[in-house]
Each structure stands twice: as C-alpha cells, then as structure tokens.
Enzyme design. Structure first.
Site, mmCIF file in Angstrom:
data_model
loop_
_atom_site.group_PDB
_atom_site.id
_atom_site.type_symbol
_atom_site.label_atom_id
_atom_site.label_comp_id
_atom_site.label_asym_id
_atom_site.label_seq_id
_atom_site.Cartn_x
_atom_site.Cartn_y
_atom_site.Cartn_z
ATOM 1 N N HIS A 8 -23.765 16.448 17.581
ATOM 2 C CA HIS A 8 -23.052 17.731 17.587
ATOM 3 C C HIS A 8 -24.012 18.890 17.368
ATOM 4 O O HIS A 8 -24.605 19.027 16.304
ATOM 5 C CB HIS A 8 -21.992 17.720 16.480
ATOM 6 C CG HIS A 8 -21.125 18.922 16.446
ATOM 7 N ND1 HIS A 8 -20.976 19.693 15.317
ATOM 8 C CD2 HIS A 8 -20.359 19.493 17.398
ATOM 9 C CE1 HIS A 8 -20.138 20.682 15.567
ATOM 10 N NE2 HIS A 8 -19.747 20.591 16.822
ATOM 11 N N HIS A 50 -23.600 29.048 19.239
ATOM 12 C CA HIS A 50 -22.173 28.807 19.047
ATOM 13 C C HIS A 50 -21.349 30.069 18.833
ATOM 14 O O HIS A 50 -20.346 30.302 19.509
ATOM 15 C CB HIS A 50 -21.949 27.856 17.863
ATOM 16 C CG HIS A 50 -20.500 27.621 17.554
ATOM 17 N ND1 HIS A 50 -19.774 28.432 16.702
ATOM 18 C CD2 HIS A 50 -19.632 26.671 17.998
ATOM 19 C CE1 HIS A 50 -18.528 27.999 16.637
ATOM 20 N NE2 HIS A 50 -18.412 26.925 17.412
#
Length: 240
Positions: A8, A50
């Site tokens: 991740h 992100h």
C-alpha cells in the site's frame, strides 16, 4: 491459492508512502504488487501523491494541483517519516517506472479525484505505460468513473478497478465491473469479511477482488480462508 500481497503506497510501514524509497522497500521485502496514488501537477505531469493538499506530507501549505512540477520537486516528501528520508521527493510516474518494471504481478493505480484529466493527458498516461512495457500489469482504479470510461475508450485492453465502500453498493458496482469487462472490485476489507458470499458471487461473474488495507494478521488469515487472493497491506509484506 496463489496469494498476491500488494504494498500500500509502497512498503509504507518501512518508508514514507508513495516515494521511490517505499517502492524499493516493497520490492526488496517481497511484495508481489504495488498500489500507489496518481494525480497531476499544475503543468499536467503525472505525479505520485495521495492527498489533495501538501500539508500532511511536506509541511507546506497549498493544493498539489496548483503547484508546478518544479515547485513540487523542491518539497521534502520523506522527512515527516524519519530523518533518514529527508532527501525523498515527490516522484513522477516516469521516475517510478524503474521500480515498477520489477514488480512481479500488478500495479494498482489509484487515480485521485482532485483533478480532471484531459483526453490528451489520458492518452499520454496510456502511452507512458505502454512504452514502459507495463500495460499488462496496470489496474486503473478511480472514484471518478467517468475517468475510467475515458481510459477504457482510449485503451480497451487495460484492466479497470471499481471501488466498493459500502456493502449496499455491491450490486451496482458489480454490474459496472461486469459490464466494463476485464475489471475487478477494490473494496474495504471489512466489507468482504462481513459479506463473505460476495467473493464467490462476483467470481462466478468473472470479477475478482482486491481488498484494503489489512494490517492485522488475524484479518489477513480470515480473508485468505474466504478465498481472497489480492490483499493490500502497509505492514504485512512477507507475512504468511
């Protein structure tokens, strides 16, 4: 079962998320695949980051989309994690390709909804991964499903990922995935644990799952027992 462990944002328990250091750590740690976040700089360059804003990672105010690549490259993307990563910068997709070519299985692109992509920018993205010879590894996921439709129209052979956040959305999202073809469902792991029949039901219709973000061994084991083969994790890389 051929389990696929997905790092991740790279190996984000060991290195600052979405950096070359995190991607390198994932590969060295034995991850099969890598998930990362993609958006555009002000000047239209695909960069890996992100958040919509820069504050959490770089300690600098402002929105990513309002900064040029040159401005973004001046920021420290690693110091928040540990002093040894002070030199890490926000990577472009082009800069990460060296790591991504080493990935065994898949690259999960989470294309952020913070910016709109023009047709030219989408075509440029497809051209970039095609020229890097990683097209067959790419899974393009996005909350913006209009973007997914544009990607598929540009590149019929690319795999798409449809997000599932609430169990009540399952019939609708499964329908989208089956209609699109060559697609998977990307789900919060607890949705699957609470609705285990989803796994075989969707597979019977040709749609597989990737689940996120699993960092407790007991959840990892429960998902494996349910037959989930693709698991996104921050920290359980190399765990069996």
């Amino acid at each position: 079962m051929n389990l696929e462990v997905v790092a991740h944002r790279g190996f984000s328990a060991m290195a600052p998320e979405n950096t070359i250091a995190a991607f390198s750590a994932a590969i060295k740690g034995g991850a099969n695949s890598i998930e990362f976040d993609l958006q555009l700089s002000r000047d239209g360059v695909p960069i890996i980051f992100h958040d919509e804003t820069l504050d959490r990672i770089t300690g600098t105010a402002g929105r990513v989309r309002e900064k040029s690549l040159q401005e973004l490259k001046q920021l420290n993307a690693g110091g928040w994690f540990a002093e040894q990563f002070v030199g890490e910068t926000i990577p472009t997709l082009a800069e990460a390709l060296g790591c991504f070519k080493q990935v065994q299985k898949f690259l999960y692109f989470d294309v952020k909804p913070h910016c709109q992509w023009s047709q030219t920018e989408i075509e440029g993205l497809i051209q970039q991964v095609t020229e890097a010879e990683i097209l067959e590894k790419c899974v393009i996921t996005a909350f913006n499903e209009e973007f997914l439709e544009q990607v598929r129209a540009c590149c019929p052979e690319i795999k798409l990922g449809y997000f599932l956040i609430e169990a009540t959305d399952y019939p609708q999202q499964l329908h989208k995935a089956t209609t699109a073809g060559n697609a998977i469902l990307s789900s919060l792991f607890d949705v699957v644990l609470e609705n285990p029949h989803f796994v075989e039901d969707s597979r019977s219709q040709g749609v597989d799952w990737v689940v996120w973000t699993v960092d407790r061994p007991e959840h990892f084991q429960e998902l494996i027992e349910l037959g989930v083969k693709r698991i996104i994790t921050n920290s359980l890389i190399g765990w069996t």
